[in-house]
Write a protein that holds these residues in place. Structure first.
Motif, PDB file in Angstrom:
ATOM      1  N   ASP A 141       0.737  -0.879   0.022  1.00 53.91           N
ATOM      2  CA  ASP A 141      -0.592  -0.164  -0.284  1.00 53.91           C
ATOM      3  C   ASP A 141       0.676   1.221   0.127  1.00 53.91           C
ATOM      4  N   TYR A 142       0.529   2.219  -0.552  1.00 55.29           N
ATOM      5  CA  TYR A 142       0.988   3.646   0.340  1.00 55.29           C
ATOM      6  C   TYR A 142       1.711   3.755   1.898  1.00 55.29           C
ATOM      7  N   ALA A 143       2.468   4.572   1.268  1.00 50.27           N
ATOM      8  CA  ALA A 143       3.081   4.782   2.485  1.00 50.27           C
ATOM      9  C   ALA A 143       3.472   6.427   2.825  1.00 50.27           C
ATOM     10  N   ALA A 144       3.050   7.160   3.849  1.00 54.42           N
ATOM     11  CA  ALA A 144       4.072   8.289   3.894  1.00 54.42           C
ATOM     12  C   ALA A 144       5.745   7.796   4.171  1.00 54.42           C
ATOM     13  N   LEU A 145       5.861   9.739   3.845  1.00 57.87           N
ATOM     14  CA  LEU A 145       7.603   8.917   3.693  1.00 57.87           C
ATOM     15  C   LEU A 145       7.660  10.867   3.349  1.00 57.87           C
ATOM     16  N   PRO A 146       8.247  11.466   4.300  1.00 54.46           N
ATOM     17  CA  PRO A 146       8.730  12.838   3.744  1.00 54.46           C
ATOM     18  C   PRO A 146       9.433  13.492   3.326  1.00 54.46           C
ATOM     19  N   SER A 147       9.416  14.406   2.815  1.00 48.60           N
ATOM     20  CA  SER A 147      10.047  14.869   1.347  1.00 48.60           C
ATOM     21  C   SER A 147      11.453  14.884   1.863  1.00 48.60           C
ATOM     22  N   GLY A 148      12.701  15.255   0.273  1.00 50.36           N
ATOM     23  CA  GLY A 148      13.977  14.804   0.171  1.00 50.36           C
ATOM     24  C   GLY A 148      14.408  13.425  -0.413  1.00 50.36           C
ATOM     25  N   ASN A 149      15.900  13.439  -0.174  1.00 52.43           N
ATOM     26  CA  ASN A 149      16.385  12.024  -0.550  1.00 52.43           C
ATOM     27  C   ASN A 149      16.675  11.137   0.426  1.00 52.43           C
ATOM     28  N   HIS A 150      15.448   9.330  -0.129  1.00 54.33           N
ATOM     29  CA  HIS A 150      15.910   8.499   1.179  1.00 54.33           C
ATOM     30  C   HIS A 150      16.855   8.092   0.348  1.00 54.33           C
ATOM     31  N   LYS A 151      17.822   7.033   1.722  1.00 55.52           N
ATOM     32  CA  LYS A 151      18.390   6.083   0.968  1.00 55.52           C
ATOM     33  C   LYS A 151      17.999   4.574   1.388  1.00 55.52           C
ATOM     34  N   VAL A 152      17.813   3.893  -0.071  1.00 55.07           N
ATOM     35  CA  VAL A 152      16.921   3.108  -0.846  1.00 55.07           C
ATOM     36  C   VAL A 152      18.214   2.076  -0.007  1.00 55.07           C
ATOM     37  N   GLN A 153      17.706   0.490   0.330  1.00 59.30           N
ATOM     38  CA  GLN A 153      18.881  -0.540   0.098  1.00 59.30           C
ATOM     39  C   GLN A 153      17.849  -2.198   0.125  1.00 59.30           C
ATOM     40  N   ILE A 154      18.297  -2.662  -0.488  1.00 60.51           N
ATOM     41  CA  ILE A 154      17.712  -3.542  -0.278  1.00 60.51           C
ATOM     42  C   ILE A 154      18.685  -5.340  -0.779  1.00 60.51           C
ATOM     43  N   ALA A 155      18.424  -5.864   0.029  1.00 60.68           N
ATOM     44  CA  ALA A 155      19.139  -6.978   0.005  1.00 60.68           C
ATOM     45  C   ALA A 155      18.946  -8.842   0.535  1.00 60.68           C
ATOM     46  N   LEU A 156      19.257  -9.169  -0.560  1.00 61.71           N
ATOM     47  CA  LEU A 156      18.703 -11.287   0.071  1.00 61.71           C
ATOM     48  C   LEU A 156      17.762 -11.268   1.838  1.00 61.71           C
ATOM     49  N   VAL A 157      16.580 -11.726   2.070  1.00 59.01           N
ATOM     50  CA  VAL A 157      16.551 -11.995   2.761  1.00 59.01           C
ATOM     51  C   VAL A 157      16.790 -12.746   4.042  1.00 59.01           C
ATOM     52  N   GLY A 158      17.276 -11.834   5.838  1.00 59.08           N
ATOM     53  CA  GLY A 158      17.471 -12.727   6.174  1.00 59.08           C
ATOM     54  C   GLY A 158      19.775 -12.056   6.710  1.00 59.08           C
ATOM     55  N   LYS A 159      20.028 -11.655   5.320  1.00 61.35           N
ATOM     56  CA  LYS A 159      21.229 -11.166   5.049  1.00 61.35           C
ATOM     57  C   LYS A 159      21.467  -9.932   5.701  1.00 61.35           C
ATOM     58  N   GLY A 160      21.002  -9.025   6.164  1.00 55.00           N
ATOM     59  CA  GLY A 160      20.669  -7.890   6.671  1.00 55.00           C
ATOM     60  C   GLY A 160      21.338  -6.863   5.464  1.00 55.00           C
ATOM     61  N   ILE A 161      21.205  -5.186   6.333  1.00 54.86           N
ATOM     62  CA  ILE A 161      21.596  -4.085   5.792  1.00 54.86           C
ATOM     63  C   ILE A 161      22.942  -4.496   5.169  1.00 54.86           C
ATOM     64  N   GLY A 162      24.082  -4.579   6.057  1.00 51.85           N
ATOM     65  CA  GLY A 162      25.507  -4.791   5.579  1.00 51.85           C
ATOM     66  C   GLY A 162      25.798  -5.916   4.138  1.00 51.85           C
ATOM     67  N   ALA A 163      24.783  -6.223   3.716  1.00 54.68           N
ATOM     68  CA  ALA A 163      24.849  -7.659   2.444  1.00 54.68           C
ATOM     69  C   ALA A 163      23.915  -6.950   1.927  1.00 54.68           C
ATOM     70  N   SER A 164      23.621  -5.743   1.317  1.00 51.71           N
ATOM     71  CA  SER A 164      22.455  -4.933   0.537  1.00 51.71           C
ATOM     72  C   SER A 164      23.079  -5.281  -1.093  1.00 51.71           C
ATOM     73  N   ALA A 165      22.532  -5.518  -2.374  1.00 58.56           N
ATOM     74  CA  ALA A 165      22.462  -5.621  -3.360  1.00 58.56           C
ATOM     75  C   ALA A 165      22.478  -4.462  -3.750  1.00 58.56           C
ATOM     76  N   LEU A 166      21.350  -3.785  -3.721  1.00 59.24           N
ATOM     77  CA  LEU A 166      21.260  -2.738  -4.246  1.00 59.24           C
ATOM     78  C   LEU A 166      21.111  -1.565  -3.109  1.00 59.24           C
TER      79      LEU A 166
END
Length: 280
Positions: free
Chosen positions: A78-103
């Motif tokens: 669903d849509y989620a509210a997000l403040p305006s501005g630049n946001h850092k988005v990271q995608i990781a394989l499930v369970g690998k954690g933010i340190g293993a982000s693929a993107l």
């Protein structure tokens, strides 16, 4: 004579109190409506679709914090509210954690806009975020439809919405224009000339809604190509997000002032009537 004037005076003063109560109600509602409109205009909304055959089930992080857990392929949030501005988005394989982000990518969000963000890519090198700006304005009692081409190995596709609406030669990562539709049963079809394959899904279009049709998957691999639909409410005649997000109570900061005004107006009104009773 005094007895005859008493009912007339009482009615006049009672009418004054009714008038005060009306203004009080109008003032209160006006305050809430005005601030709600301002809150809506100053709020941005984002929804995400998982359309990357490479990633599989993923965890999504925004600004270093968990945003989506165990996000499965072909899922739409669903849509989620997000403040305006630049946001850092990271995608990781499930369970690998933010340190293993693929993107890792920066997502700019402008005030008052709504976005569909698609996680796409069939290989590590093509993993990306495709951002679409949404316009969920809808004509009263009508429906709107938009098609998104997110199949990486399909080449150009043709989309058919109902019996009379066709979008030709859509390229990968394209979103169609919004198509106004009558409500009721409808079938969506996507044809992939490259492999002579047609995907279809039925849908009943409800009034004042926006239906998104996402073509995802692979025509020559896994997960298999499919059509995914997502429907959100639109607000007739207004350029809103059409989203389900609940706005915060923007009238709260003015609540003390509104309450004080209510007490003063009520005191004045009842004082007028009491004075009338004592001097009738």
């Amino acid at each position: 004579m005094k007895g005859l004037l008493y009912p007339t005076r009482l009615l006049r003063r009672g009418g004054l109190l009714v008038g005060i109560m009306f203004l009080l109600g109008f003032f209160g509602l006006g305050t809430v409506s005005t601030h709600s409109a301002l809150a809506d205009a100053n709020t941005s909304y984002v929804r995400v679709i998982h359309a990357s055959p490479f990633v599989g089930t993923a965890d999504v992080f925004v600004d270093g914090k968990a945003f989506l857990n165990s996000f499965q392929f072909a899922s739409v949030t669903d849509y989620a509210a997000l403040p305006s501005g630049n946001h850092k988005v990271q995608i990781a394989l499930v369970g690998k954690g933010i340190g293993a982000s693929a993107l890792t990518k920066t997502l700019p969000v402008e005030t008052g806009k709504a976005y569909t963000v698609a996680a796409i890519g069939a290989t590590p090198q093509t993993l990306d975020l495709q951002v679409f700006v949404d316009n969920n304005k809808v004509s009263a009692n009508q429906a709107r439809v938009r098609v998104y081409h997110l199949i990486p190995d399909a080449g150009q596709i043709d989309a058919t919405i109902g019996e009379d609406n066709t979008v030709k030669n859509m390229a990968y990562r394209d979103g169609s224009s919004y198509i106004d539709m009558d409500t009721g049963p409808c079938e969506f079809k996507v044809t992939v000339p490259l492999v002579n394959q047609t995907l279809a899904v039925p849908k009943t279009l409800a009034p004042n809604t926006i239906t998104s049709v996402f073509a995802v998957g692979m025509v020559k691999g896994n997960p298999k190509a499919q059509l995914v639909t997502a429907t959100t409410p639109g607000i007739p005649g207004l350029p809103q997000t059409g989203a389900v997000p609940v706005l915060p109570d923007a009238a709260t900061p003015d609540a003390p002032l509104l309450q004080l005004t209510m007490v003063l107006l009520l005191a004045i009104g009842f004082g007028v009537i009491r004075h009338g009773w004592r001097h009738a």
